[in-house]
Design a protein around this motif. Sequence first.
Motif, short mmCIF file in Angstrom:
data_model
loop_
_atom_site.label_atom_id
_atom_site.label_comp_id
_atom_site.label_asym_id
_atom_site.label_seq_id
_atom_site.Cartn_x
_atom_site.Cartn_y
_atom_site.Cartn_z
N GLY A 135 0.98 -1.10 0.21
CA GLY A 135 -0.19 0.03 0.04
C GLY A 135 1.29 1.07 0.06
O GLY A 135 1.78 1.28 -0.50
N LEU A 136 0.48 3.06 0.80
CA LEU A 136 1.04 3.16 0.72
C LEU A 136 2.15 3.54 2.02
O LEU A 136 2.12 2.11 3.40
CB LEU A 136 0.42 4.50 1.12
CG LEU A 136 -0.40 5.01 0.31
CD1 LEU A 136 -1.32 6.51 0.71
CD2 LEU A 136 0.05 5.20 -0.98
N GLY A 137 3.36 3.85 2.01
CA GLY A 137 4.23 4.03 3.22
C GLY A 137 4.72 5.14 2.76
O GLY A 137 5.28 6.18 1.72
N ALA A 138 6.49 5.45 3.83
CA ALA A 138 6.69 7.08 4.00
C ALA A 138 9.04 5.84 3.80
O ALA A 138 8.77 4.94 4.07
CB ALA A 138 7.39 7.11 5.16
N VAL A 139 8.89 7.09 2.61
CA VAL A 139 10.31 6.89 1.70
C VAL A 139 11.19 8.18 1.94
O VAL A 139 10.63 9.24 1.57
CB VAL A 139 10.32 6.38 0.51
CG1 VAL A 139 11.51 6.33 -0.35
CG2 VAL A 139 9.36 5.07 0.50
N ALA A 140 11.98 7.52 3.00
CA ALA A 140 13.30 9.00 2.29
C ALA A 140 13.29 9.85 1.92
O ALA A 140 13.78 8.92 0.40
CB ALA A 140 14.15 8.82 3.50
N THR A 141 13.28 11.41 1.68
CA THR A 141 13.48 11.41 0.15
C THR A 141 15.66 12.37 0.66
O THR A 141 15.75 13.00 -1.06
CB THR A 141 12.80 13.14 -0.22
OG1 THR A 141 13.07 13.91 0.91
CG2 THR A 141 11.31 12.65 -0.81
N ALA A 142 16.12 11.56 1.49
CA ALA A 142 17.16 12.70 1.71
C ALA A 142 17.72 11.43 2.96
O ALA A 142 16.92 11.53 3.29
CB ALA A 142 17.36 13.54 2.75
N PRO A 143 19.71 11.88 3.02
CA PRO A 143 19.75 10.94 3.81
C PRO A 143 19.35 11.71 4.98
O PRO A 143 19.65 12.65 5.59
CB PRO A 143 20.58 11.54 4.20
CG PRO A 143 21.65 11.84 2.49
CD PRO A 143 20.63 12.44 2.26
N ILE A 144 19.38 10.24 6.21
CA ILE A 144 18.65 10.84 8.00
C ILE A 144 19.49 10.08 8.66
O ILE A 144 19.74 9.02 9.14
CB ILE A 144 17.09 10.19 8.10
CG1 ILE A 144 15.85 11.35 6.44
CG2 ILE A 144 16.22 10.66 9.39
CD1 ILE A 144 14.69 10.36 6.70
N THR A 145 19.83 10.97 9.40
CA THR A 145 21.06 10.57 10.93
C THR A 145 19.70 9.71 11.53
O THR A 145 18.68 10.70 12.09
CB THR A 145 21.38 11.40 11.63
OG1 THR A 145 20.86 13.17 11.47
CG2 THR A 145 22.46 12.10 10.06
N ARG A 146 20.31 9.96 12.29
CA ARG A 146 19.53 8.78 13.38
C ARG A 146 19.38 9.96 14.58
O ARG A 146 20.36 10.35 15.10
CB ARG A 146 20.85 7.53 14.80
CG ARG A 146 20.23 7.14 15.89
CD ARG A 146 20.73 5.81 16.69
NE ARG A 146 20.45 6.06 18.06
CZ ARG A 146 19.62 5.32 18.08
NH1 ARG A 146 18.93 4.58 17.79
NH2 ARG A 146 19.26 5.22 19.70
N GLY A 147 18.18 9.81 15.54
CA GLY A 147 18.15 10.56 16.69
C GLY A 147 17.08 11.95 16.36
O GLY A 147 16.47 12.96 16.29
N THR A 148 17.10 12.00 14.50
CA THR A 148 16.78 13.12 13.85
C THR A 148 14.88 13.59 13.98
O THR A 148 14.09 11.85 14.13
CB THR A 148 16.55 13.12 12.17
OG1 THR A 148 17.99 13.70 11.81
CG2 THR A 148 16.09 14.18 11.25
N LEU A 149 14.00 14.29 14.23
CA LEU A 149 12.66 14.48 13.80
C LEU A 149 12.15 14.47 12.77
O LEU A 149 12.41 15.67 11.92
CB LEU A 149 12.28 15.34 14.35
CG LEU A 149 10.54 15.94 14.99
CD1 LEU A 149 9.85 14.89 15.29
CD2 LEU A 149 10.36 16.91 15.65
N LEU A 150 10.83 13.23 12.50
CA LEU A 150 10.90 13.37 10.66
C LEU A 150 9.26 14.29 11.07
O LEU A 150 8.96 14.44 10.18
CB LEU A 150 10.37 11.67 11.05
CG LEU A 150 11.74 11.02 10.55
CD1 LEU A 150 11.32 9.43 10.57
CD2 LEU A 150 12.87 11.49 9.89
N ILE A 151 8.63 13.82 11.63
CA ILE A 151 7.28 14.72 11.47
C ILE A 151 6.52 14.47 13.48
O ILE A 151 6.84 13.83 13.93
CB ILE A 151 6.58 14.43 11.00
CG1 ILE A 151 4.79 14.61 10.95
CG2 ILE A 151 6.47 12.69 11.37
CD1 ILE A 151 3.70 14.32 9.91
#
Length: 324
Positions: A17-33
Motif C-alpha cells: 500500500g502506501l508508505g514513507a520513503v526517505a527523500t534525503a539521508p537522515i541521521t539517527r535521532g532526527t525528528l521526522l514529523i
Amino acid sequence: MTTTHPLFQITAIPNSGLGAVATAPITRGTLLISEAALFLLTADFLTTAAANAGIAAKLRTLSPPQLHAFLALTNAHTADTTHPFAGIVRTNALPCGVDAVECGVFLTCSRFNHSCNPNANYCWNEKTRQEVVHAVKDIAAGEQISVSYLDEEATNYPRAQRQQRLKKDFGFECRCSVCSGDAAAVAASDGRRSEVGRLDALVGGGRLMMGSPQKALGCCKRMLALLGEEGIQDVSLYRTYYDAFQICVAHGDLARAAVLARLGVAVKVACHGSEAVEDELWTYIRSPEKHRLASMSRRWATKVGDAKEIGSEGFEEWLWARAR
C-alpha cells in the motif's frame, strides 16, 4: 498518491500500500514529523457498541478533504461491516502515551509501515499534544521508513507469533527483512528475541536485582548484546540501560549508575526527542542518589566522580565489571 514532506514522501510501496520513503539521508535521532491528531478518542471507542456512532460524530466535524483522507486509511477489520468507521480507527489509532486513556488518528503517522526491525519510532508528546516520529537509525535516501506496530512483549515473540498478531490486528503478513530471511536466519532471530524476553522477565521481576545483582547485571549486558546482534536500536535499549541503572543505584554504585543513566537518556532522546525525557532522568545523570532505590544496599559503594569516561580505553570492561 504521493505526499511530500521535508525528509520523506508518502508514496505507493509494492505489496504494502502506501508508505514513507526517505527523500534525503537522515541521521539517527532526527525528528521526522510532529503531527496533531485528526481527532482524539477515549480508548473505549475501540470496543464499545457505540463506537461507530461516536466516531461518526467526530467525522462530522472534519472538512471534506480531511474526511476523504480518513476514509482512505486502511481498514483491517472489513469483516465487521456493521462498524466500518470503527474498523478504520482500530487499524490506525495510536495511543496517546503509556497507559493512555486516549488514542488518536493521524493522517501521516498512520502511513508509516511496520517492520520487526524498524528504523524509526513514534510516540506521543504530552507537552505539545502531538505524535512525533524520530529516526532510530541512519536512513539512506530512497529507503523506506518503518516503525513497529507491536508492543514490547510481542516484539520478542518468534516470527510465527508476530505474524499471527499482525494478521489479527492489522490484516497483513509481515515481509520485513527479519521475517523474510531464510529458515536459518529466522531461527537465529527467533532465538535471540526469545532470549531477550526471558532475560527481561528475570530482571523485571525485581527479586534478582536484590538477591543476585551480579547476575541481574549480566542479564542486562547479554540483552544489550542480543539487541545489537538483531540490529535493534529503539527504546528496548533504553529500558535495558534503565534496568542496569536501577541495579547499580540500589547497591550504592553511583559511578556506574550515573553512566548508565546517561547512556539510557541518550537512547531515549534519539527515539523520543529531548522534550519527552522526564526531568528526573536528567537528574539521575548528575545525582543518581536521588532515585528511590538509591543505596538500599552499600555493597558496591562508589561516588559519581569515580565514573570512567564513556568511550575511553577500557570503558566497557569497567562498566560491566560487576556482571556475571
